[in-house]
Design an enzyme around this catalytic site. Sequence first.
Site, short mmCIF file in Angstrom:
data_model
loop_
_atom_site.label_atom_id
_atom_site.label_comp_id
_atom_site.label_asym_id
_atom_site.label_seq_id
_atom_site.Cartn_x
_atom_site.Cartn_y
_atom_site.Cartn_z
CG ASP A 265 -1.65 1.27 1.44
OD1 ASP A 265 -2.34 1.68 0.49
OD2 ASP A 265 -1.56 1.87 2.52
CG ASP A 459 -1.04 2.30 7.12
OD1 ASP A 459 -1.60 2.16 6.00
OD2 ASP A 459 -0.86 3.40 7.65
CG ASP A 463 -4.04 -1.13 3.42
OD1 ASP A 463 -4.31 -0.92 2.23
OD2 ASP A 463 -3.41 -0.33 4.14
#
Length: 568
Positions: A265, A459, A463
Amino acid sequence: MDLLVALGTSAAYGLSLYLWLGEGSAHLYFEASAVVISLVRLGKWLEARAKRQTTEAIRALQELRPATARVRRDGAECSVPVASLRIGDEVVIRPGERIPMDGQVLEGYSHVDESMLTGESLAVRKAPGARVIGGAVNGEGLLVAHASAIGAETVLARIIRSVEEAQATKAPIERLVDKVSAVFVPAIVAIAAATFALWWLAGGNWHVALINAVSVLVIACPCALGLATPAAIMAGTGVAAKYGILIKDAEALELLHGVQLVAFDKTGTLTEGKPRLAACKAVDGDDSALLALAAAVQQGSEHPLARAVGTAAKEQGIVPAQAAGTTALPGMGVEAMVLGMQLALGNEALLARHGLAAHEHGEEGLTIAWLARVAPDPAVLGMLAFGDALKPESAEAVARLHAAGVRTVMLTGDTESSARQIAASLGITEVHARLLPHDKAERITALRKSGLRVAMVGDGINDAPALAAADIGIAMGGGTDVAMQTAGVTLMRGDPRLLGDAIAISRRTYAKIRQNLFWAFIFNAIGVPLAAMGLLNPMLAGAAMAFSSVAVISNALLLKRWTPKGTP
């Protein structure tokens, strides 16, 4: 595993008893049984002692919990047992004391050593509003903190539980060893029976035949085989926790070593996750005046871009004027009256609402906001560009993965231009932008179907689906609880370089497992034929068996010497 030793020593003892009472023979083997059992017990003691060393990380973490805490109640300070703390208590933390709970600083300034929890060697500055973690050591200042998590709900308690669970679970390779042992023991009993029969038939001396059969049973005890995997897993997860890499279970440790592709990400993982003002361009050239007006319009807003404007103004010593009639326009921006002007700050849709058009700005990969005067005399006053700063460690983290033969991909909900600019600066060539949470999970699934072992690093709550869809999910410790609960590995600091360290310790641990299994099998492959041929007596067999177990444990303990790359 004790079955073979029990059978062997019982047979030797029974034979000696028969020879002594029944035949009065001087050839007795009581001492063989006694020495074998003594050597086995010595080996067990050495194993237990070595195992205690593999759990040093847990004990060290447990010792971080102070016994008492100083709290403010009813206007007075008093010392109470940590177990008596309550959510909402104001806890006073003196210089040099360990923090007894998780919370938020209310008063005071200090530096806190969080190294035993996060692996971060530098003390972290704490000021009002900062988060503190139970078990960390307060530095030079007096802090007063609001307790937000106590007891089993603290970060420290969750780390201890995770490490304990990881060391108690079985990896897939260990379950395979269990299946092998289930076949191995009956096979050895059959070999011992065959040894007895052949020696008896060949020489007619059933005493010698029984002793040789006993030697086969004793030396084949698969203690080393059973210890090979758990000893390495306990040592590997323990040393990883010491450096801020929290591995949830043994399966995660085993999967991690074979990762072929890492999907990142972007926001909060490779970048700071905090927008900053990257450019401020006024139409009339007075950029400071433009920033002052923008800061006045945005004051009081908690939007991340508003905070970025406020921070930039503060850094330049700008004190914004008072705004009146502030109105938030969701999805567009904000309007307010400042210094007799009706100002609007927002995106191109907000400009279009007032019949204004945006100018060319040339700021690729950045988020753009426009400041316009709505009344009197409508006009665009200037442009503000916002970017998310890269973490200084991100480029090195990606380079380490590439050097280790691991491919990298970026999955983000951000714009295509912003994502590609960040990826290009890091050396990531494959980028998928404007993805919703379920889109990320679908991308991960597609990558796995292509035959790759995939790790996902993230995080945020968004996600979590992708972390669950990957072979191994890796959460950044500064992220959300949802991400950390979904992931198999948590990096306790927001440092992406820990990802390379996590893969390194996983590979090192798996190499130790393979080494241990190799030596355990080789030991039996050599020892059993020698015992069957009568070249080992039970005492030597017992000593060799105990030595093999200790050797396997000692080899696993070498993992304790591992340190992350770059650690002095």
